[in-house]
Design an enzyme around this catalytic site. Structure first.
Site, short mmCIF file in Angstrom:
data_model
loop_
_atom_site.label_atom_id
_atom_site.label_comp_id
_atom_site.label_asym_id
_atom_site.label_seq_id
_atom_site.Cartn_x
_atom_site.Cartn_y
_atom_site.Cartn_z
N GLU A 81 -0.75 -9.27 -1.06
CA GLU A 81 -2.19 -9.51 -0.82
C GLU A 81 -2.97 -9.45 -2.14
O GLU A 81 -3.88 -10.24 -2.37
CB GLU A 81 -2.73 -8.49 0.19
CG GLU A 81 -2.17 -8.74 1.58
CD GLU A 81 -2.59 -7.69 2.59
OE1 GLU A 81 -2.36 -6.50 2.32
OE2 GLU A 81 -3.15 -8.06 3.63
N GLY A 134 0.56 -5.11 0.78
CA GLY A 134 -0.62 -5.09 -0.08
C GLY A 134 -0.33 -5.67 -1.47
O GLY A 134 -1.25 -6.16 -2.13
N ALA A 191 0.86 -1.18 0.00
CA ALA A 191 0.00 0.00 0.00
C ALA A 191 0.90 1.23 0.00
O ALA A 191 2.09 1.13 0.29
CB ALA A 191 -0.86 -0.01 1.25
N GLU A 232 4.31 -5.69 6.99
CA GLU A 232 3.54 -4.64 7.68
C GLU A 232 3.94 -4.48 9.14
O GLU A 232 3.92 -3.38 9.68
CB GLU A 232 2.03 -4.94 7.59
CG GLU A 232 1.42 -4.69 6.21
CD GLU A 232 1.51 -5.88 5.27
OE1 GLU A 232 2.33 -6.80 5.52
OE2 GLU A 232 0.76 -5.90 4.27
C1 3H9 Z 1 0.68 -2.38 3.41
O1 3H9 Z 1 0.88 -2.83 2.33
C2 3H9 Z 1 -0.63 -2.46 4.13
C3 3H9 Z 1 -1.59 -3.47 3.56
O2 3H9 Z 1 -1.41 -4.74 4.15
C4 3H9 Z 1 -3.02 -3.11 3.87
C5 3H9 Z 1 -3.64 -2.01 3.14
C6 3H9 Z 1 -5.10 -1.88 3.45
N1 3H9 Z 1 4.65 3.48 -0.02
O3 3H9 Z 1 13.37 1.74 0.05
P1 3H9 Z 1 13.75 2.48 -1.15
C7 3H9 Z 1 9.40 4.88 -1.39
S1 3H9 Z 1 1.90 -1.53 4.23
C8 3H9 Z 1 5.13 4.69 -0.31
O4 3H9 Z 1 14.80 3.52 -1.03
P2 3H9 Z 1 14.83 0.09 -2.31
C9 3H9 Z 1 10.53 5.20 -0.44
O5 3H9 Z 1 10.11 6.06 0.59
C10 3H9 Z 1 3.27 -1.51 3.12
N2 3H9 Z 1 6.43 4.91 -0.65
O6 3H9 Z 1 14.12 1.49 -2.35
C11 3H9 Z 1 11.53 5.83 -1.36
O7 3H9 Z 1 11.13 7.16 -1.61
P3 3H9 Z 1 12.21 8.32 -1.85
C12 3H9 Z 1 3.97 -2.80 3.09
C13 3H9 Z 1 7.25 3.86 -0.65
O8 3H9 Z 1 15.00 -0.32 -3.70
C14 3H9 Z 1 11.35 5.03 -2.65
O9 3H9 Z 1 10.05 4.46 -2.58
N3 3H9 Z 1 5.16 -2.69 2.26
C15 3H9 Z 1 6.82 2.59 -0.33
O10 3H9 Z 1 16.00 0.13 -1.38
C16 3H9 Z 1 12.37 3.94 -2.85
O11 3H9 Z 1 12.39 3.12 -1.69
C17 3H9 Z 1 6.34 -2.32 2.78
O12 3H9 Z 1 6.50 -2.11 3.96
C18 3H9 Z 1 5.45 2.41 -0.01
N4 3H9 Z 1 4.94 1.19 0.29
O13 3H9 Z 1 13.79 -0.88 -1.59
C19 3H9 Z 1 7.49 -2.23 1.81
N5 3H9 Z 1 7.87 1.72 -0.41
O14 3H9 Z 1 13.00 7.88 -3.05
C20 3H9 Z 1 8.24 -0.95 2.01
C21 3H9 Z 1 8.92 2.47 -0.79
O15 3H9 Z 1 11.38 9.54 -2.02
N6 3H9 Z 1 9.29 -0.73 1.02
N7 3H9 Z 1 8.56 3.76 -0.94
O16 3H9 Z 1 13.02 8.33 -0.58
C22 3H9 Z 1 10.46 -1.39 1.05
O17 3H9 Z 1 10.69 -2.27 1.85
C23 3H9 Z 1 11.50 -0.96 0.05
O18 3H9 Z 1 11.15 0.32 -0.38
C24 3H9 Z 1 11.64 -1.88 -1.18
C25 3H9 Z 1 12.60 -1.21 -2.21
C26 3H9 Z 1 12.23 -3.22 -0.74
C27 3H9 Z 1 10.32 -2.10 -1.87
#
Ligand code: 3H9
Length: 689
Positions: free
Chosen positions: A105, A102, A63, A125
């Site tokens: 999911e 998400g 999400a 999450e």
């Molecule tokens: C969820 O899904 C809830 C659901 O169960 C229910 C819903 C109802 N959203 O980390 P990076 C941005 S909760 C917004 O440097 P990498 C990040 O801030 C979510 N922004 O890259 C950064 O921005 P900036 C569950 C996001 O290659 C840019 O993207 N998912 C999100 O080292 C690059 O990120 C997670 O917790 C997001 N979801 O790593 C996954 N994700 O460039 C969270 C990233 O402006 N994300 N951004 O600073 C990660 O673990 C890593 O970002 C990922 C890539 C492994 C994907």
């Protein structure tokens, strides 16, 4: 059709592509066209199957975290998944990069999931103080079984595609050409005309669950949760999947999610997610980086060895320098032993161990550092020794090589000035054990060149460290604030608290351990030696050391550790010593509550943080939070000291600091101008710093 979602028809298979860089988060801008596209395809006879794929570097990574805490715009993710499950033709998720939260999911809403060999799948999450709120706690256990699902959801750790296939989470793994292979797979599934069962209706794995075993597993996890709500909510939701009908369990998951997402802990953890990414954006990060192919480490002791391992783990060849062949042999033997422990534990393969050891080159000759692009000094913490080392490095290092000191306290400007190239000198303050701890303070000295800083910041990320750039001052950000946090420890004891009471106030707050237990673990002789070197004294701690009570390693310290136990036991001898010292100073014992303990330790911590910001030693309040959560065990659910200060309220903190300042006259309580100002204008009042 929109910029974010497009649909194409490939051999009768509809391919829906999500394109929302950088990580294809499920923002409203994606959800709306995705929902509309699926509605249209549901009744489209030209589509015999539907593939959901993503453009760019990854499948949906979750999400959109920035939308949490704002009103939810429809359609929600749950509605999209529910819609997917009404489609009577095969639906297939084509996963590359990461399918997280998400994103996974969404894939669980499809009949099938296929993945690229390098993909990783998970429900992280919990790391944001949440639980999967799009049905993940219901659907994942139906595919992989409840034990595995609980483990994945409570740890938040993603698993590789191969493991996901073995567990039943994905149906096929492809080595190349994911999209073409997925279209072929989807076509085959359509041609088979077998009954399609949505994941929500696959109850076989759930029926296998031994509820007593599950409850024992959940109870063990709850013990480790240390005051965090999310891991407990995750376990509760998975249990609901076993015991309640699907729709009831789903409604309960939704309620649990709503409660967590609006709570302080998740707000704090989301703050940390963005804080770590902000901290990585050091000014000059976009500058041309210097090439770093080989890293030199001077000193093969605990710190040098750990740093060397951190680089070898990141794939860098390392030259390890010691003063004698014997010291070098000992250092290399320790490294080998550490890797062997990992192999024994199953966290490293024998082959990987060999590969990593193959990256080491040992030497006792400074000239062998001549081909290193980065050289990190990790020798004895003494200015004269460091200056001598840097003089020798200056003589042998190639032009443009970055020279770093791992000092924890010393003046990096003075070290830089002992070379002819201060522009290439900076601090890299690792935390022990350096191959494990994630934090790295990168110390920018007066003359450090921006491209040297940018190079090291980039390297830190490549070896899995969370880096924060800090300025030069005694102890930098972390240790300087640690001194402020500990300044009242002995006074609290003299006035009537016991080490056990102080430590309990800390663990109840959420720290993994309190300051006295920590001291025993690290060794009390370290602080004793430092105090003596600086002409300082600590009445009680010095006496303990004079009695040979150095902490766990001697079986006695602030606590006793009988029979080699690691569990601290209160020691009446220590309590008698404290009372005797108090009597010497004419201090009467009184009852000291947890609130006072926190006011006299954590408010000075915040106060010192504010002074650090005023002086420009840290660039942002959130950088300080990153340092404290990753390097010192500040509870993640409280977001770091500066975020917590915002929740606590600047007004209250200033009022209590002034109270203690008046009572004790000690400078650590003198409120920073920034805090006073925040209190005056009503900033940092329950908002999170
Ligand atoms: C969820 O899904 C809830 C659901 O169960 C229910 C819903 C109802 N959203 O980390 P990076 C941005 S909760 C917004 O440097 P990498 C990040 O801030 C979510 N922004 O890259 C950064 O921005 P900036 C569950 C996001 O290659 C840019 O993207 N998912 C999100 O080292 C690059 O990120 C997670 O917790 C997001 N979801 O790593 C996954 N994700 O460039 C969270 C990233 O402006 N994300 N951004 O600073 C990660 O673990 C890593 O970002 C990922 C890539 C492994 C994907």
């Amino acid at each position: 059709m929109s910029n974010f979602v497009s649909v194409a028809n490939e051999n009768g298979v509809a391919v829906v592509t999500i394109d929302n860089p950088p990580v294809n988060a499920l923002s409203f801008a994606v959800r709306k066209p995705l929902y509309e596209a699926l509605i249209a395809l549901r009744d489209d006879p030209a589509a015999k199957a539907i593939v959901i794929a993503c453009a760019g570097r990854t499948f949906v990574a979750g999400a959109d975290i920035t939308e949490f805490g704002k009103p939810v715009e429809q359609p929600e993710l749950r509605a999209i998944i529910a819609l997917l499950e009404t489609i009577a033709r095969p639906t297939v998720a084509a996963i590359h990069g990461t399918a997280l939260g998400g994103g996974l999911e969404l894939a669980l809403g499809c009949h099938f999931r296929v993945a690229d060999r390098g993909a990783r799948l998970g429900l992280p999450e919990v790391k944001l103080g949440l639980l999967p709120g799009g049905g993940g706690t219901m659907r994942l256990p139906r595919l992989v079984g409840t034990a595995k699902a609980l483990d994945m959801i409570v740890s938040g750790a993603p698993i590789p595609a191969g493991e996901a296939e073995a567990a039943g989470l994905v149906d096929a793994v492809f080595d190349d050409d994911l999209l073409a292979q997925t279209v072929r797979f989807a076509g085959e599934m359509a041609d088979r005309s077998e009954p399609l069962v949505p994941v929500r209706d696959r109850n076989g794995r759930l029926a296998e669950t031994d509820l007593a075993f599950f409850d024992a597993q959940a109870a063990a996890l709850a013990k480790k949760a240390r005051g965090l709500d999310a891991p407990l909510a995750c376990a509760e939701a998975v249990r609901n999947a076993i015991t309640l009908p699907f729709d009831e369990a789903l409604a309960a998951e939704r309620q649990l999610f709503a409660k967590l997402v609006s709570g302080d802990q998740s707000r704090a953890q989301r703050h940390l997610f963005f804080a770590e990414r902000e901290a990585a954006k050091v000014p000059g990060k976009d500058l041309q980086k210097r090439g770093v192919a080989r890293v030199g480490i001077v000193g093969a002791g605990t710190m040098g060895g750990g740093i060397a391992m951190a680089f070898a783990n990141g794939g860098f060849p390392v030259t390890l320098l010691e003063t004698s062949a014997e010291a070098l042999r000992r250092g290399l033997a320790t490294i080998e032993k550490n890797y062997a422990v990992s192999v024994g534990r199953g966290s490293l393969s024998d082959e990987a161990k060999k590969e990593r050891l193959g990256l080491f080159r040992g030497s006792t000759d400074y000239a062998d550092l001549a081909d290193c692009d980065l050289i990190i000094e990790a020798v004895f913490e003494d200015m004269a020794v460091k200056k001598e080392v840097f003089g020798r490095l200056d003589a042998v290092a190639k032009p443009g090589a970055i020279l770093a000191t791992n000092t924890s306290y010393l003046d990096v400007n003075a070290i830089a000035a002992s070379t002819s190239r201060p522009q290439d000198v900076l601090g890299m303050h690792f935390f022990s054990p350096a191959n494990v701890m994630k934090l790295l303070e990168i110390v920018r000295a007066e003359k450090t060149a921006p491209d040297a800083l940018a190079t090291v910041a980039d390297l830190a990320r490549r070896i899995g460290k969370v880096a924060v750039v800090v300025g030069v001052c005694h102890g930098f950000v972390g240790n300087r604030m640690l001194a402020a946090r500990g300044a009242e420890n002995e006074f609290l004891l003299l006035e009537g608290a016991t080490p056990g009471q102080v430590d309990k106030a800390f663990t109840d707050f959420g720290w993994p351990m309190g300051p006295f237990q920590m001291g025993d673990l690290a060794g009390l002789d370290i602080g004793w030696r430092n105090r003596k070197a600086r002409g300082q004294a600590a009445a009680i701690a010095d006496t303990l050391c004079e009695q040979g009570r150095f902490g766990q390693k001697t079986g006695r310290g602030w606590y006793r550790y009988d029979g080699g136990s690691r569990e601290p036991a209160q020691d009446p001898e220590v309590e008698a010593l404290i009372r005797a010292k108090a009597a010497e100073q004419g201090i009467a014992a009184r009852a000291i509550g947890a609130e006072e303990i926190l006011e006299r330790t954590l408010y000075p911590l915040v106060n010192e943080g504010a002074k650090i910001l005023e002086e420009g030693i840290a660039a942002r309040a959130s950088d300080i939070d990153v340092v404290w959560v990753n390097g010192y065990g500040f509870p993640v659910g409280k977001g770091g000291p500066m975020f917590w200060a915002g929740v606590e309220g600047a007004g209250k903190i200033v009022e209590r600091l002034e109270h203690w300042h008046q009572r004790t006259g000690r400078a650590i309580f003198d409120p920073a101008a920034m805090l006073r100002r925040f209190a005056e204008i009503g900033a940092w009042e329950g908002a999170g710093g």
